[in-house]
Enzyme design. Structure first.
Site, mmCIF file in Angstrom:
data_model
loop_
_atom_site.group_PDB
_atom_site.id
_atom_site.type_symbol
_atom_site.label_atom_id
_atom_site.label_comp_id
_atom_site.label_asym_id
_atom_site.label_seq_id
_atom_site.Cartn_x
_atom_site.Cartn_y
_atom_site.Cartn_z
ATOM 1 N N HIS A 135 0.812 -1.209 0.000
ATOM 2 C CA HIS A 135 0.000 0.000 0.000
ATOM 3 C C HIS A 135 0.850 1.266 0.000
ATOM 4 C CE1 HIS A 135 -4.252 -1.530 1.106
ATOM 5 N NE2 HIS A 135 -3.595 -2.436 0.392
ATOM 6 N N HIS A 147 -2.107 -12.367 -2.350
ATOM 7 C CA HIS A 147 -3.182 -12.998 -1.591
ATOM 8 C C HIS A 147 -2.857 -14.440 -1.217
ATOM 9 C CE1 HIS A 147 -6.429 -9.953 -3.123
ATOM 10 N NE2 HIS A 147 -5.448 -9.397 -2.434
#
Length: 752
Positions: A117, A285
């Site tokens: 992020h 993920h």
């Protein structure tokens, strides 16, 4: 586990009854967003919003840096024991803290998300965002709804930062944490580089026009068609306050195919192609989980709005203990794999091993659950196992006609995924760092095409005697002062200080796409470049001791020689500082599509704007100055000097306020500030102004807003007045030369 099924087209759910909360958000789909409040007293920008904001050229002043002007991060980093740092990071990864317990016995997933992020804010259109300055520590990014709980991740790193101090920047530490996290899970990364220097106040970046978190209306022009809409430039995210896309689907509508459209656009705006995008999502993920065990209305305000006693931590949660198994980060409750702490191919095995049905998380967010599945997913804190779950955007990786074949191939060939993710992750973390010459540390891999590689210097460089002789040849070549200056400016002005791309090094002005950019006047380059190439070839063929000069160096030297001549023609002797060392890149090492985003929409220094562009010219000029790392005085003196040199695009006379064009002087400022001239918009030419003699009405000059802003804007006028003074004629020449050299050397990181 059920056998693999060939199709998951039924994963697109019906659209009825799938409206999510109006305040839904990625990594926080059910937490109420803050409401901006009008502040008082009003600023000058509030009173006069159309006035150009020059202050953005003076952000990050050295006075705000507690380390001082003399601090050199590259030198301090050399004192760092990187292996000891890595060992401490690995120990931290599994050392659970009572105030924020780890999932599955490790903080790896949290740190990967933090690094991702931080880097994922980068956008290609203007090079802004990214992880290169540690901006995640500051507003608004530290309080974006997509970054819930990352305040805890950075706080977990504080003992490491405190121990190693100035030898490791926050920017490097935030990114290194994610890389070490992957290695702790058994993944072999492609490499890593340090070298990011911290900023000390928030960056001023336009992340969107919306005035609430999760707004999308302004960046899409109000359209509701999520499968056929175009994101406005330069934005890199679909939604205000998110890094990329809403994981529940566009505007919270759980449509995997529509989500794939958003994914492709937003990741493309971070310079990722389809394979890199799929690799990042699949790989990212493979580890960790999302957090949504309860309702989002139990989560408190973000860090910037939290009460002072929380000491910079936000999102205090009143659900259960508010931490561990009671952590609410996203409102989504998804664990992707059976091995959330170890690198594996479990993500794709599960994605393709089941059919999926739409459901709601305990936090009331849209997600998918495997049909007819056993509870095979481990609980992070030893509770009962769970059924497999996926985000809406995970299903996109299966049903999209482009992502689907890619991920199916990786299902059968996991080694290809490993390589693709390793390279995509490395690119994600380093995309905004500029050329590899800025990289530090022992783990730097071979240069990649996206790093805009240039060859190393492999020959002796020219000395002062050679430079003097070459200047004479340049001035005797038949090329005019204007041609030499414009060619040098065209090469150097491609630089962007945001992501450290472009510039004169590499000599890419002679290559595609830059050679054909309208702003560079290709027909003029066709005249100038062959002459310069011949001078370089002749010198290199005859020079002793193997000395050579690159075309990149000669282009810059040509500008230097021309400016020295122009100063002499104006009655001043100056020496334009020149340092050789640039090399010439090849076309095969130049990604045409990647370089295309560097093409300027406007360059006020050349009085150029693309036809049809309606943005205020003076705003675009200041933006260009920002990219070139210029201050307001530097911008001012460069425009004035370049107008005196008569170097406008296309030979335009706008702003050439002098009776002696081509001679370097302060005439631009003297005549701009002459009160006997009255300015009015032209009745025949768009964006042009005419300066007429107040007494006779005779036209003296023509100008654009790029010129008149230096008399209109109070800040810029104050600077222009300095350069118009009788006692500052020489100062204007000296300051112009210094600013010129700064632009020429913007990409010479080897000189820092």
């Amino acid at each position: 586990m059920p056998p693999n099924t060939p199709d998951a087209s039924d994963a697109r759910p019906p659209q009825a009854d799938t409206e999510t909360h109006s305040h839904s958000e990625s990594e926080n789909p059910v937490i109420e967003s803050p409401k901006p409040k009008a502040h008082a007293p009003l600023t000058n920008q509030d009173w006069w919003p159309d006035q150009v904001d020059v202050s953005r050229l003076h952000k990050q002043p050295i006075e705000g840096n507690p380390l001082g002007a003399g601090f050199n991060y590259a030198e301090e980093f050399q004192k760092l024991d990187v292996e000891a740092l890595r060992a401490d990071m690995l120990e931290l990864m599994t050392s659970s803290q009572d105030w924020w317990p780890r999932d599955y016995g490790t903080y790896a997933g949290l740190f990967i998300r933090m690094s991702w992020h931080a880097a994922g804010t980068y956008r290609i259109f203007d090079g802004r965002g990214g992880a290169g300055q540690g901006a995640q520590r500051f507003a608004p990014i530290n309080s974006w709804p997509d970054n819930v709980s990352l305040d805890k991740a950075r706080r977990l790193l504080w003992p490491i930062k405190q121990k190693y101090g100035n030898k490791i920047s926050w920017a490097d530490l935030i990114i290194f944490a994610g890389n070490v996290a992957l290695e702790s899970a058994g993944f072999k990364t492609f490499g890593f580089a340090f070298g990011r220097q911290d900023i000390w106040e928030p960056e001023e970046i336009l992340w969107g026009q919306e005035d609430t978190w999760l707004g999308t209306d302004k960046r899409y022009g109000g359209t509701n068609d999520s499968t056929n809409r175009e994101l406005a430039n330069p934005y890199g995210a679909t939604t205000m306050g998110l890094i990329y896309v809403n994981p529940e689907g566009p505007e919270g509508k759980p449509d995997p195919l529509a989500a794939a459209h958003d994914i492709r656009e937003t990741f493309g705006r971070m310079a990722m192609n389809d394979e890199e995008t799929a690799a990042l999502i699949v790989g990212g993920h493979t580890l960790g989980k999302t957090h949504g065990p309860g309702p989002g209305d139990l989560v408190g305000p973000e860090p910037e709005a939290a009460p002072i006693e929380q000491q910079g931590l936000g999102w205090k949660c009143a659900f259960g203990s508010g931490k561990g198994s009671d952590t609410i980060t996203s409102g989504l409750e998804v664990v992707w794999t059976t091995t959330p702490t170890k690198w594996s191919n479990s993500y794709l095995e599960i994605l393709y091993g089941y059919e999926w049905e739409l459901t709601k998380s305990p936090g009331d967010a849209w997600q998918f659950e495997a049909k007819d599945a056993e509870a095979i997913i481990p609980d992070p804190f030893g509770g009962p196992p769970r059924k497999p779950t996926m985000l809406v955007t995970d299903i996109s990786m299966r049903v999209d006609p482009i992502y689907g074949p890619i991920t199916r191939r990786w299902l059968e060939h996991p080694e290809e995924l490993n390589e693709a993710f390793a390279k995509a992750w490395y690119k994600l973390l380093h995309r905004d760092m500029g050329p590899i010459s800025r990289y530090l540390g022992p783990w730097i891999p071979e240069p990649q095409l996206w790093q805009d590689p240039v060859p190393d210097v492999d020959h002796p460089l020219v000395d002062e005697q050679d430079i003097a002789a070459l200047k004479e040849k340049l001035l005797d070549s038949g090329l005019s002062v204007q041609q030499l200056v414009k060619t040098a400016w065209s090469a150097a002005a491609s630089f962007r200080g945001t992501d450290k791309r472009g510039g004169a090094n590499g000599g890419r002005l002679r290559l595609q796409p830059q050679r054909n950019w309208e702003v560079n006047e290709p027909s003029e380059l066709d005249k100038a470049l062959p002459v310069l190439e011949r001078i370089a070839q002749d010198f290199n063929a005859s020079a002793s001791d193997g000395k050579k000069i690159s075309l990149a160096d000669l282009i810059v030297l040509g500008g230097s020689a021309a400016i020295e001549k122009a100063a002499r023609d104006g009655g001043y002797e100056v020496k334009v500082h020149f340092v050789a060392g640039r090399t010439d890149a090849s076309q095969e090492n130049t990604d045409v599509d990647s370089f295309a985003v560097l093409e300027p929409r406007a360059d006020g220094f050349r009085n150029f704007v693309r036809p049809g562009d309606k943005a205020p010219l003076e705003q675009l000029l200041v933006d260009k100055a920002y990219f070139l790392n210029l201050t307001a005085p530097e911008m001012t003196v460069l425009v004035g000097g370049l107008r005196a040199l008569n170097t406008n695009h296309g030979g335009s006379k706008h702003g050439v306020f002098t009776a002696n064009p081509g001679a370097l002087s302060n005439d631009f400022f003297v005549n701009l500030l002459d009160m006997s001239t009255e300015w009015k918009p032209s009745e025949t030419a768009e964006n042009v102004y005419e300066g007429r003699d107040r007494r006779t009405g005779q036209t003296r000059w023509t100008a654009t807003a790029n010129d008149l802003v230096f008399g209109s804007n109070s800040v810029l006028r104050a600077v222009a007045e300095v350069y118009a003074q009788e006692d500052n004629k020489a100062k204007m020449i000296e300051d112009f030369v210094a600013a010129w050299v700064k632009v020429m050397n913007n990409d010479r990181f080897d000189l820092d």
